[in-house]
Design a protein around this motif. Structure first.
Motif, PDB file in Angstrom:
ATOM      1  N   UNK A 152      82.152  63.004  65.844  1.00  0.00           N
ATOM      2  CA  UNK A 152      80.851  62.614  65.476  1.00  0.00           C
ATOM      3  C   UNK A 152      80.256  63.596  64.527  1.00  0.00           C
ATOM      4  N   UNK A 153      80.157  64.871  65.109  1.00  0.00           N
ATOM      5  CA  UNK A 153      79.867  66.155  64.472  1.00  0.00           C
ATOM      6  C   UNK A 153      80.470  66.327  63.004  1.00  0.00           C
ATOM      7  N   UNK A 154      81.621  66.036  62.979  1.00  0.00           N
ATOM      8  CA  UNK A 154      82.880  66.330  61.849  1.00  0.00           C
ATOM      9  C   UNK A 154      82.218  65.165  60.802  1.00  0.00           C
ATOM     10  N   UNK A 155      81.732  64.153  61.341  1.00  0.00           N
ATOM     11  CA  UNK A 155      81.573  63.097  60.313  1.00  0.00           C
ATOM     12  C   UNK A 155      80.122  63.360  59.837  1.00  0.00           C
ATOM     13  N   UNK A 156      79.230  63.521  60.477  1.00  0.00           N
ATOM     14  CA  UNK A 156      77.857  64.287  60.131  1.00  0.00           C
ATOM     15  C   UNK A 156      77.930  65.190  59.024  1.00  0.00           C
ATOM     16  N   UNK A 157      78.874  66.132  59.179  1.00  0.00           N
ATOM     17  CA  UNK A 157      79.187  67.247  57.974  1.00  0.00           C
ATOM     18  C   UNK A 157      79.595  66.301  56.757  1.00  0.00           C
ATOM     19  N   UNK A 180      81.146  53.861  53.243  1.00  0.00           N
ATOM     20  CA  UNK A 180      80.984  54.152  51.778  1.00  0.00           C
ATOM     21  C   UNK A 180      81.593  55.273  51.083  1.00  0.00           C
ATOM     22  N   UNK A 181      81.425  56.445  51.795  1.00  0.00           N
ATOM     23  CA  UNK A 181      82.012  57.645  51.453  1.00  0.00           C
ATOM     24  C   UNK A 181      83.730  57.604  51.568  1.00  0.00           C
ATOM     25  N   UNK A 182      84.034  56.856  52.503  1.00  0.00           N
ATOM     26  CA  UNK A 182      85.513  56.474  52.817  1.00  0.00           C
ATOM     27  C   UNK A 182      86.252  55.690  52.024  1.00  0.00           C
ATOM     28  N   UNK A 183      85.286  55.061  51.151  1.00  0.00           N
ATOM     29  CA  UNK A 183      85.936  53.972  50.216  1.00  0.00           C
ATOM     30  C   UNK A 183      85.910  52.356  50.738  1.00  0.00           C
ATOM     31  N   UNK A 184      85.323  52.180  51.683  1.00  0.00           N
ATOM     32  CA  UNK A 184      85.200  50.848  52.006  1.00  0.00           C
ATOM     33  C   UNK A 184      84.149  50.084  50.984  1.00  0.00           C
ATOM     34  N   UNK A 185      84.110  48.926  51.129  1.00  0.00           N
ATOM     35  CA  UNK A 185      83.103  48.177  50.358  1.00  0.00           C
ATOM     36  C   UNK A 185      81.839  47.657  51.250  1.00  0.00           C
TER      37      UNK A 185
END
Length: 331
Positions: free
Chosen positions: A89-94, A200-205
């Motif tokens: 999760x910390x990596x995702x927050x980054x 959204x940043x990963x490209x999902x709608x």
């Protein structure tokens, strides 16, 4: 003792202790988030601080409170952001931070700076008890309830920016294998929108829903400043607390939402009709765990715990092998 405390910052430690002694944990979170670097950079501050945190009073105070406060307690002890379970999760927050963040210790600073941008604020408000007083009382009708939601939105956002629920990321990670890049996702009651920003940043709608003029505004700004597009935006208003959802989704995220509406069965029906066949929904702790009608929880919802559980078990199937959270699939 004098030599030990020569660098002791009396104001910082005094203010933090004052919030804790008065059981104003929201303010304690805000104050710690803004000053933790000063505390940890000064050995004398740190020495006094650990004595405070390790006291029986403080331990019992946090243990008898909500989960997010228990997480804060371990963060105060220097463990909350270093446990191995939280490294993903910390990596995702980054990943969704505004700046380039390389170390967990910088995350809070980045998120607090973003909060100032969102709310055009130079200072962080700490007297949350006073500000939230009417919010906890005036909820007898939707006009008052929504008015208080909007007024409290900056403080709600502040709490979410400084104390994100990292376990929510783990819930999301568990259902990644069931998604494809074409999956359509609704973040209902998105709040600060950490999860939908990540998706959204990963490209999902991604579509989002929250209270118009309140949390929704802050969430929309977070998407805008990152240049992430949204497919749809649904607004909850006093006239239409549960908005009409105009499309079908493969995943609905509805964390800590059910206890905040007056007609929770209608909300579940709305979710059900908005899910594609075999669609997935992530729910919060209620109705699986009991709660009361304090704060912005509504008696119309919390009094229907058994009925809500029956409805859920009739219409959805709990996904097997899930470690975190209450995640279901449509029958």
């Amino acid at each position: 003792m004098t030599k030990l405390l020569k660098g002791f910052d009396k104001k910082i430690i005094f203010n933090l202790i004052n919030f804790l002694v008065n059981k104003d944990l929201e303010s304690a979170i805000a104050y710690f988030s803004c000053n933790y670097q000063k505390i940890y950079d000064n050995n004398d501050n740190l020495c006094i601080f650990y004595n405070v945190v390790n006291s029986c009073y403080i331990f019992n105070l946090f243990q008898s409170s909500k989960n997010r406060y228990q997480l804060l307690y371990w963060a105060l002890k220097g463990k909350g952001y270093t446990d191995s379970i939280f490294h993903i999760p910390i990596n995702y927050l980054c990943y969704i931070s505004l700046n380039s963040i390389n170390y967990p210790s910088e995350i809070l600073i980045d998120r607090l700076e973003e909060w100032k941008i969102l709310y055009l604020a130079n200072e962080i408000p700490f007297n949350t008890k006073k500000i939230l007083a009417s919010y906890y009382i005036q909820k007898d009708n939707d006009d008052n309830l929504f008015k208080n939601h909007v007024e409290a939105s900056p403080l709600y956002f502040l709490r979410k920016m400084q104390q994100p629920n990292l376990v929510d990321f783990l819930k999301l990670i568990e259902i990644f294998p069931y998604l494809s890049i074409t999956s359509k996702i609704l973040d209902y009651g998105c709040g600060s929108a950490d999860l939908s920003l990540l998706l959204g940043k990963m490209g999902f709608s991604v579509s989002i829903c929250d209270i118009d003029g309140g949390n929704l505004n802050g969430a929309l700004k977070r998407f805008s400043i990152r240049g992430i597009n949204l497919e749809n935006v649904y607004k909850s208003t006093p006239e239409k607390p549960i908005p009409i959802i105009s499309m079908k989704f493969d995943l609905i995220i509805a964390l800590e939402v059910v206890e905040h509406v007056r007609d929770p069965l209608q909300l579940l029906e709305t979710f059900n009709s908005s899910l594609n066949n075999k669609g997935i929904i992530i729910l919060g702790s209620f109705p699986f765990n009991s709660t009361d009608d304090t704060g912005d929880h509504l008696i119309e919802s919390v009094s229907l715990q058994n009925e809500l559980l029956k409805w859920i078990n009739t219409h959805w199937i709990r996904m097997p092998g899930i470690q975190y959270g209450n995640i279901f699939r449509k029958n």
